[in-house]
Design a protein around this motif. Structure first.
Motif, mmCIF file in Angstrom:
data_model
loop_
_atom_site.group_PDB
_atom_site.id
_atom_site.type_symbol
_atom_site.label_atom_id
_atom_site.label_comp_id
_atom_site.label_asym_id
_atom_site.label_seq_id
_atom_site.Cartn_x
_atom_site.Cartn_y
_atom_site.Cartn_z
ATOM 1 N N UNK A 112 2.690 -2.193 -7.472
ATOM 2 C CA UNK A 112 3.869 -2.123 -6.619
ATOM 3 C C UNK A 112 4.264 -0.693 -6.260
ATOM 4 N N UNK A 113 3.476 0.282 -6.681
ATOM 5 C CA UNK A 113 3.771 1.672 -6.344
ATOM 6 C C UNK A 113 3.552 1.898 -4.845
ATOM 7 N N UNK A 114 4.240 2.879 -4.297
ATOM 8 C CA UNK A 114 4.094 3.199 -2.883
ATOM 9 C C UNK A 114 2.636 3.498 -2.549
ATOM 10 N N UNK A 115 2.145 2.837 -1.512
ATOM 11 C CA UNK A 115 0.785 3.102 -1.047
ATOM 12 C C UNK A 115 -0.299 2.317 -1.754
ATOM 13 N N UNK A 116 0.037 1.606 -2.812
ATOM 14 C CA UNK A 116 -0.974 0.833 -3.542
ATOM 15 C C UNK A 116 -1.027 -0.573 -2.945
ATOM 16 N N UNK A 117 -1.935 -0.751 -2.013
ATOM 17 C CA UNK A 117 -2.128 -2.028 -1.326
ATOM 18 C C UNK A 117 -3.414 -2.664 -1.842
ATOM 19 N N UNK A 118 -3.763 -3.814 -1.302
ATOM 20 C CA UNK A 118 -5.038 -4.423 -1.675
ATOM 21 C C UNK A 118 -6.193 -3.522 -1.263
ATOM 22 N N UNK A 119 -6.093 -2.923 -0.086
ATOM 23 C CA UNK A 119 -7.140 -1.996 0.347
ATOM 24 C C UNK A 119 -7.242 -0.808 -0.606
ATOM 25 N N UNK A 120 -6.107 -0.262 -1.012
ATOM 26 C CA UNK A 120 -6.114 0.854 -1.970
ATOM 27 C C UNK A 120 -6.775 0.420 -3.278
ATOM 28 N N UNK A 121 -6.440 -0.784 -3.737
ATOM 29 C CA UNK A 121 -7.025 -1.299 -4.976
ATOM 30 C C UNK A 121 -8.540 -1.429 -4.854
ATOM 31 N N UNK A 175 -10.061 -11.111 2.011
ATOM 32 C CA UNK A 175 -10.715 -10.065 2.785
ATOM 33 C C UNK A 175 -11.287 -8.990 1.864
ATOM 34 N N UNK A 176 -12.438 -8.461 2.230
ATOM 35 C CA UNK A 176 -13.053 -7.358 1.478
ATOM 36 C C UNK A 176 -12.841 -6.059 2.248
ATOM 37 N N UNK A 177 -12.169 -5.089 1.619
ATOM 38 C CA UNK A 177 -11.887 -3.801 2.262
ATOM 39 C C UNK A 177 -12.911 -2.729 1.894
ATOM 40 N N UNK A 178 -13.723 -2.985 0.880
ATOM 41 C CA UNK A 178 -14.737 -2.020 0.465
ATOM 42 C C UNK A 178 -15.876 -2.813 -0.175
ATOM 43 N N UNK A 179 -17.042 -2.782 0.427
ATOM 44 C CA UNK A 179 -18.159 -3.603 -0.043
ATOM 45 C C UNK A 179 -18.567 -3.282 -1.477
ATOM 46 N N UNK A 180 -18.270 -2.086 -1.940
ATOM 47 C CA UNK A 180 -18.609 -1.730 -3.320
ATOM 48 C C UNK A 180 -17.843 -2.574 -4.337
ATOM 49 N N UNK A 181 -16.743 -3.171 -3.907
ATOM 50 C CA UNK A 181 -15.959 -3.967 -4.859
ATOM 51 C C UNK A 181 -16.595 -5.318 -5.153
#
Length: 373
Positions: free
Chosen positions: A138-147, A175-181
């Protein structure tokens, strides 16, 4: 009459040829992948509304002790990380409690629940195991994409992530924001608490390319549920150690069951559950389903069922004379090219137990290695 359910999965994809190796010896163990002690700040909020203070018994130490006393083989404490009470000291304290509670017959481990509640690019909760540190979802800027980008970092290479109590369109519709995940997202809760209602989400996750295997999480926010909970995550481990439990989860050798001692072990074309296998014209299932309580009529394993094509097409195998001896069933099924195949294996005495197995593949040439989900 009670109904018990177990879910398990295998996913097919391309693999390089390698020389045969000695087959490992596996053991089925049962435990909980999702629990909260007083380091989850929502517990204090909930109790305060009732005029109650925190229960000192709801500590990580108590959770592990009670799990051990109630026959769990492994147990994770996975507190919400977004509350002020969850500090680096709390993170370290849970790990220390886990290490102190682990012995030759019980494995205690720490994870954390990444609870993305405010978007903007998707909402949903995820358990993170074996990470080098944690995030405040819930911190500022920590979204699913950030995760996803954080999870893709080399220092999180050993992390294992589980989609928790997922709604069908959670995480921005998976949705996948980074294939490495994709290599870190290993698991999905099909059972949360006593509810087995997340199968549609499992299918959606598979359709979106996530190679995930089912687990059951109690999601208890207190110690009281530990003795009462009958569901379990089943793991196929080579050793009952912290490394052995994490390796089984990372290899997706898991199943989820509402019956705390219903065991499922299976192979497809000789490959153990969770393995990568080549696409083929025919898949031979070698499945062992057992329950030590089958001497009781209401616990008998009476039927194994195969369903393909998202529910169209079915083959049954009735089992007769089942007593206390574990049941073993061998079967095979042909899968045509260009057909998405989902198979479910079920033990179904009248409305009682139902294990589901989910292989899924795509490809026009069944003799060639395929990239499958």
């Amino acid at each position: 009459m009670k109904k018990y359910t177990v879910f398990f999965s295998i996913v097919l994809l391309a693999v390089a040829f390698r020389a045969p190796a000695k087959a490992p010896e596996y053991k089925v163990c049962f435990g909980n992948t999702h629990a909260h002690c007083n380091y989850s700040g929502d517990i204090a909020v909930f109790r305060a509304k009732k005029g109650l203070s925190l229960d000192p018994k709801n500590s990580a130490e108590s959770h592990y002790e009670l799990a051990k006393e109630n026959g769990y083989d492994f147990y994770f404490v996975t507190d919400h990380s977004q509350y002020p009470v969850y500090t680096p000291d709390a993170w370290a304290a849970v790990k220390a409690a886990a290490e102190a509670a682990t012995d030759a017959s019980f494995v205690a481990l720490r994870g954390y629940e990444h609870s993305e509640n405010d978007g903007p690019d998707g909402r949903g909760h995820m358990n993170v195991y074996n990470s080098s540190d944690y995030l405040n979802a819930m911190a500022d800027g920590v979204s699913v994409e950030y995760f996803h980008n954080w999870l893709a970092k080399p220092e999180q290479a050993d992390a294992i992530v589980c989609f928790n109590h997922p709604q069908k369109d959670a995480y921005n519709d998976f949705h996948c924001y980074n294939e490495e995940t994709r290599g870190r997202m290993k698991l999905i809760e099909l059972i949360n608490g006593g509810r087995a209602k997340f199968y549609p989400s499992f299918l959606n996750a598979l359709a979106k390319g996530w190679k995930v295997s089912p687990v059951a999480g109690c999601d208890n926010h207190g110690w009281e549920g530990i003795a009462k909970w009958n569901a379990r995550t089943g793991l196929l481990v080579t050793e009952l150690t912290p490394a052995g439990v994490l390796e089984a989860m990372a290899s997706r050798r898991t199943f989820a069951t509402l019956d705390k001692n219903l065991s499922v072990v299976y192979r497809v074309n000789g490959k153990i559950m969770g393995s990568d296998i080549r696409a083929a014209r025919k898949y031979k299932f070698d499945i062992e389903v057992s329950d030590p309580d089958t001497d009781r009529a209401d616990q008998a394993i009476a039927r194994i069922e195969v369903v393909s094509g998202r529910g169209t097409g079915r083959a049954d195998h009735d089992i007769h004379g089942v007593g206390s001896i574990p049941t073993r069933c061998i079967g095979s099924r042909s899968c045509p090219p260009r057909k998405s195949v989902i198979s479910f294996w079920s033990t179904t005495p009248p409305n009682r137990k139902r294990p589901w197995l989910t292989p899924r593949r795509y490809g026009s040439n069944p003799n060639a290695p395929q990239s499958c989900h």
